[in-house]
Design a protein around this motif. Structure first.
Motif, PDB file in Angstrom:
ATOM      1  N   THR A 156     -20.437  40.688   9.657  1.00  0.00           N
ATOM      2  CA  THR A 156     -20.796  39.271   9.544  1.00  0.00           C
ATOM      3  C   THR A 156     -22.281  39.045   9.339  1.00  0.00           C
ATOM      4  O   THR A 156     -22.692  37.940   8.992  1.00  0.00           O
ATOM      5  N   SER A 157     -23.106  40.067   9.564  1.00  0.00           N
ATOM      6  CA  SER A 157     -24.550  39.909   9.375  1.00  0.00           C
ATOM      7  C   SER A 157     -24.989  40.250   7.951  1.00  0.00           C
ATOM      8  O   SER A 157     -26.153  40.085   7.610  1.00  0.00           O
ATOM      9  N   SER A 158     -24.083  40.716   7.100  1.00  0.00           N
ATOM     10  CA  SER A 158     -24.449  41.147   5.756  1.00  0.00           C
ATOM     11  C   SER A 158     -24.689  39.948   4.841  1.00  0.00           C
ATOM     12  O   SER A 158     -24.165  38.851   5.062  1.00  0.00           O
ATOM     13  N   ARG A 159     -25.463  40.180   3.787  1.00  0.00           N
ATOM     14  CA  ARG A 159     -25.735  39.129   2.808  1.00  0.00           C
ATOM     15  C   ARG A 159     -24.459  38.713   2.091  1.00  0.00           C
ATOM     16  O   ARG A 159     -24.268  37.545   1.749  1.00  0.00           O
ATOM     17  N   ALA A 160     -23.586  39.690   1.846  1.00  0.00           N
ATOM     18  CA  ALA A 160     -22.326  39.370   1.172  1.00  0.00           C
ATOM     19  C   ALA A 160     -21.484  38.409   1.998  1.00  0.00           C
ATOM     20  O   ALA A 160     -20.907  37.448   1.464  1.00  0.00           O
ATOM     21  N   TYR A 161     -21.404  38.651   3.311  1.00  0.00           N
ATOM     22  CA  TYR A 161     -20.627  37.761   4.177  1.00  0.00           C
ATOM     23  C   TYR A 161     -21.251  36.367   4.190  1.00  0.00           C
ATOM     24  O   TYR A 161     -20.528  35.354   4.104  1.00  0.00           O
ATOM     25  N   HIS A 162     -22.565  36.307   4.317  1.00  0.00           N
ATOM     26  CA  HIS A 162     -23.233  34.999   4.331  1.00  0.00           C
ATOM     27  C   HIS A 162     -22.908  34.223   3.062  1.00  0.00           C
ATOM     28  O   HIS A 162     -22.641  33.014   3.101  1.00  0.00           O
ATOM     29  N   ARG A 163     -22.950  34.927   1.928  1.00  0.00           N
ATOM     30  CA  ARG A 163     -22.682  34.256   0.654  1.00  0.00           C
ATOM     31  C   ARG A 163     -21.236  33.760   0.583  1.00  0.00           C
ATOM     32  O   ARG A 163     -20.968  32.625   0.168  1.00  0.00           O
ATOM     33  N   LEU A 164     -20.290  34.592   0.986  1.00  0.00           N
ATOM     34  CA  LEU A 164     -18.882  34.207   0.930  1.00  0.00           C
ATOM     35  C   LEU A 164     -18.586  33.034   1.865  1.00  0.00           C
ATOM     36  O   LEU A 164     -17.868  32.095   1.497  1.00  0.00           O
ATOM     37  N   ALA A 165     -19.115  33.080   3.087  1.00  0.00           N
ATOM     38  CA  ALA A 165     -18.885  31.994   4.039  1.00  0.00           C
ATOM     39  C   ALA A 165     -19.518  30.698   3.543  1.00  0.00           C
ATOM     40  O   ALA A 165     -18.933  29.615   3.656  1.00  0.00           O
ATOM     41  N   THR A 166     -20.720  30.791   2.986  1.00  0.00           N
ATOM     42  CA  THR A 166     -21.396  29.599   2.466  1.00  0.00           C
ATOM     43  C   THR A 166     -20.631  29.008   1.296  1.00  0.00           C
ATOM     44  O   THR A 166     -20.444  27.786   1.199  1.00  0.00           O
ATOM     45  N   PHE A 167     -20.163  29.870   0.377  1.00  0.00           N
ATOM     46  CA  PHE A 167     -19.393  29.377  -0.763  1.00  0.00           C
ATOM     47  C   PHE A 167     -18.083  28.739  -0.318  1.00  0.00           C
ATOM     48  O   PHE A 167     -17.623  27.755  -0.910  1.00  0.00           O
ATOM     49  N   GLU A 168     -17.476  29.296   0.704  1.00  0.00           N
ATOM     50  CA  GLU A 168     -16.230  28.718   1.197  1.00  0.00           C
ATOM     51  C   GLU A 168     -16.469  27.312   1.740  1.00  0.00           C
ATOM     52  O   GLU A 168     -15.697  26.380   1.471  1.00  0.00           O
ATOM     53  N   LEU A 169     -17.543  27.145   2.490  1.00  0.00           N
ATOM     54  CA  LEU A 169     -17.886  25.822   3.001  1.00  0.00           C
ATOM     55  C   LEU A 169     -18.282  24.887   1.863  1.00  0.00           C
ATOM     56  O   LEU A 169     -18.001  23.690   1.913  1.00  0.00           O
ATOM     57  N   MET A 170     -18.951  25.423   0.846  1.00  0.00           N
ATOM     58  CA  MET A 170     -19.315  24.607  -0.311  1.00  0.00           C
ATOM     59  C   MET A 170     -18.064  24.072  -1.008  1.00  0.00           C
ATOM     60  O   MET A 170     -18.001  22.884  -1.356  1.00  0.00           O
ATOM     61  N   PHE A 171     -17.055  24.934  -1.178  1.00  0.00           N
ATOM     62  CA  PHE A 171     -15.817  24.488  -1.817  1.00  0.00           C
ATOM     63  C   PHE A 171     -15.095  23.454  -0.952  1.00  0.00           C
ATOM     64  O   PHE A 171     -14.469  22.523  -1.473  1.00  0.00           O
ATOM     65  N   TRP A 172     -15.165  23.618   0.367  1.00  0.00           N
ATOM     66  CA  TRP A 172     -14.554  22.614   1.251  1.00  0.00           C
ATOM     67  C   TRP A 172     -15.222  21.258   1.070  1.00  0.00           C
ATOM     68  O   TRP A 172     -14.566  20.221   0.999  1.00  0.00           O
ATOM     69  N   ARG A 173     -16.559  21.268   0.952  1.00  0.00           N
ATOM     70  CA  ARG A 173     -17.286  20.020   0.718  1.00  0.00           C
ATOM     71  C   ARG A 173     -16.898  19.420  -0.637  1.00  0.00           C
ATOM     72  O   ARG A 173     -16.725  18.212  -0.761  1.00  0.00           O
ATOM     73  N   LEU A 174     -16.732  20.254  -1.650  1.00  0.00           N
ATOM     74  CA  LEU A 174     -16.315  19.756  -2.961  1.00  0.00           C
ATOM     75  C   LEU A 174     -14.914  19.134  -2.898  1.00  0.00           C
ATOM     76  O   LEU A 174     -14.641  18.131  -3.575  1.00  0.00           O
ATOM     77  N   LEU A 175     -14.032  19.723  -2.093  1.00  0.00           N
ATOM     78  CA  LEU A 175     -12.702  19.135  -1.905  1.00  0.00           C
ATOM     79  C   LEU A 175     -12.802  17.744  -1.282  1.00  0.00           C
ATOM     80  O   LEU A 175     -12.096  16.813  -1.669  1.00  0.00           O
ATOM     81  N   ILE A 176     -13.684  17.616  -0.295  1.00  0.00           N
ATOM     82  CA  ILE A 176     -13.878  16.322   0.352  1.00  0.00           C
ATOM     83  C   ILE A 176     -14.384  15.296  -0.669  1.00  0.00           C
ATOM     84  O   ILE A 176     -13.895  14.158  -0.742  1.00  0.00           O
ATOM     85  N   LEU A 177     -15.394  15.692  -1.474  1.00  0.00           N
ATOM     86  CA  LEU A 177     -15.948  14.776  -2.475  1.00  0.00           C
ATOM     87  C   LEU A 177     -14.904  14.415  -3.526  1.00  0.00           C
ATOM     88  O   LEU A 177     -14.831  13.261  -3.975  1.00  0.00           O
ATOM     89  N   ALA A 178     -14.080  15.394  -3.904  1.00  0.00           N
ATOM     90  CA  ALA A 178     -13.027  15.121  -4.879  1.00  0.00           C
ATOM     91  C   ALA A 178     -12.016  14.124  -4.330  1.00  0.00           C
ATOM     92  O   ALA A 178     -11.555  13.225  -5.046  1.00  0.00           O
ATOM     93  N   GLU A 179     -11.678  14.278  -3.076  1.00  0.00           N
ATOM     94  CA  GLU A 179     -10.700  13.380  -2.470  1.00  0.00           C
ATOM     95  C   GLU A 179     -11.265  11.966  -2.334  1.00  0.00           C
ATOM     96  O   GLU A 179     -10.565  10.966  -2.568  1.00  0.00           O
TER      97      GLU A 179
END
Length: 524
Positions: A2-25
């Motif tokens: 969980t401390s790796s850059r790859a994990y940070h990027r994946l978790a951030t992108f997942e939250l970004m997509f969740w925010r986009l879903l909210i904006l789309a709705e």
């Protein structure tokens, strides 16, 4: 890791997509909303308020005005009301419902459990009947004949206010004249139900109720809604007197001192104060009691051998004078109370009883025909006995901090000095000990919600699936809340330019539709 850059990027992108879903709705909701006349008759609000046996507090008046301002706008109401138990959320919900009913529309009030559905119905139905409305209760335990009667009344318009548990959800989805849905999201309802309803009813006014939410989680869980909060600890609901509620005295006992806790509990009851004894589990070999559990479901598989071995190890490792006992077990608690206090009248409630029996026992306690109500957490916030100024909680370390505070908030609602006794089991973790310590130090539910987030730390995730929230594959809360600001920035920057990537825009719209239609089993 969980401390790796790859994990940070994946978790951030997942939250970004969740925010986009909210904006789309939100965009879909705004674009699909049919024009409506933003009219609110102030006389209807005044009529409802005149029926209450108390005056609203300044905080209740403030949030009521926020809701009525939304109803005056051309956009549909889409707002969350958060507040502590007894803060008056039901009163505000009733006020909003009265305004919608005056328009000739139907209102559905969805509660997470049958207990709470009955509570809402018992409080709101007399008021609505005086206003000339026709309320009805639709819950799973009703007879088939009664369910058909309610469904027919909803269909032909004879019933205009329906209050119920999940049984009500499919019934209201066939209503063309549904004007307002009120969703208590305490347990089973969540974002999927909101999305499904707003897709089926463009222009539907939507109100959600919630206990205090940590500020850091609110934009993730309720980013598609406006948020109102009742912060005033003074109460003005059917459950409270005009005197307000004093902060209950909170005492935490270790399990080896449980006898002292029960002595204090029995002494207060013998002085004329009815008491509630709560625990998280039905039987010693049963799982933690589930408020939504089917009372007729088969018993779960027994783990007797494993539990006996585990307790034997604890007994060998502990001093002889400290004997562990099944304090989480409602059956053991019933046996203990009958042995130690045979002079006190006891009633027992748990999730495997028939709903009618649970309701009858609760009513007997509220009517003063019982001195003690022993129950699993199935009763949640369902006790309406202002004179019950003492509560004892076994296995308190198993409960979350917010749940403990909800249980404590019921104590002393009649205006007297309440007493809240929490017994921590010998298996309690350090994190559970911190929770109980915080409970003795703070009385504000909003503060405790934030404290709960901090206490959990990276080793214990916030449970989202039981509340109907989506399950993130990478991001975990509260550990990864630090990624949310960056995800929010990325999504808000991308959203105005999303048309440049039509495939991505189409995928986000598809995901939003799928989220609204997912069955319960996919997120639980």
């Amino acid at each position: 890791p969980t401390s790796s850059r790859a994990y940070h990027r994946l978790a951030t992108f997942e939250l970004m997509f969740w925010r986009l879903l909210i904006l789309a709705e939100k965009s879909r909701r705004d674009s699909k909303t049919p024009p409506r006349e933003p009219a609110v008759d102030p006389l209807e609000s005044e009529k409802f308020l005149s029926l209450l046996p108390f005056k609203l507090t300044p905080e209740q008046i403030r949030v009521s005005e926020e809701f009525t301002a939304d109803l005056r706008s051309a956009k549909p109401l889409n707002r969350l009301l958060q507040g502590e138990v007894g803060s008056g959320k039901t009163v505000v919900a009733g006020l909003v419902a009265s305004v919608i009913l005056a328009r000739g529309k139907q209102v559905a009030f969805l509660a997470p459990t049958e207990f709470l559905a009955r509570r809402y119905f018992e409080f709101l139905s007399p008021l609505m009947e005086k206003l000339g409305r026709v309320p009805a209760l639709l819950i799973g335990s009703l007879s088939l004949k009664e369910k058909r009667r309610v469904l027919k009344g909803l269909s032909d318009g004879a019933i205009n206010l329906a209050i119920g548990d999940q049984t009500l959800l499919p019934a209201i989805r066939s209503r063309a004249d549904l004007g307002l849905a009120i969703i208590d999201e305490r347990e089973r309802f969540g974002v999927r139900q909101r999305l499904a309803l707003t897709r089926e009813y463009p222009g539907l006014d939507l109100m959600s109720l919630s206990a205090p939410i940590p500020r850091s989680l609110a934009p993730i869980l309720y980013g598609d809604m406006d948020i109102s909060s009742i912060h005033d600890p003074s109460h003005g609901s059917s459950h409270n007197s005009s005197q307000g509620q004093k902060t209950p005295e909170t005492i935490v006992y270790q399990e080896y001192d449980s006898a002292k806790a029960y002595e204090k509990f029995f002494a207060a009851i013998r002085r004329g104060q009815p008491g509630v004894a709560l625990c998280p589990r039905l039987g010693y070999d049963a799982p933690l009691d589930d408020p939504g559990l089917d009372p007729l479901a088969p018993e779960p598989a027994r783990e007797e051998d494993a539990r006996e071995e585990e307790d034997l190890l604890f007994q060998l490792a502990m001093p002889k004078e400290i004997k562990p006992r099944p304090g989480l077990d409602i059956l053991a608690i019933e046996k203990l109370i009958r042995a130690k206090a045979p002079d006190l009248r006891l009633g027992v409630i748990h999730g495997r009883q028939e709903p009618a029996l649970r309701h009858k026992t609760l009513k007997a306690f509220e009517a003063g025909r019982l001195d003690i109500l022993a129950a699993t957490s199935i009763i949640e916030v369902g006790v309406d006995t202002p004179s019950a100024n003492i509560t004892l909680v076994e296995g308190a370390d198993i409960f979350g901090l917010s749940k403990l505070h909800q249980l404590r908030s019921q104590v002393g609602r009649g205006g007297g000095q309440g007493l809240f006794l929490a017994i921590s089991s010998y298996k309690a973790t350090d994190i559970a000990g911190e929770r109980l310590e915080a409970l003795t130090r703070y009385a504000d539910g909003f503060k405790l919600a934030e404290m709960d987030m901090k206490i959990r730390g990276p080793g214990e995730e916030v449970e989202l699936k039981a509340s109907g929230w989506p399950i993130f594959k990478f991001a975990k809360f509260p550990r990864d809340l630090a990624f949310w600001p960056k995800a929010l920035e990325l999504a808000d920057n991308l959203w105005p330019r999303l048309g440049q990537w039509p495939d991505l825009a189409a995928r986000i719209d598809l995901l939003a539709k799928e989220l609204a239609s997912w069955p319960e089993t996919k997120t639980s």
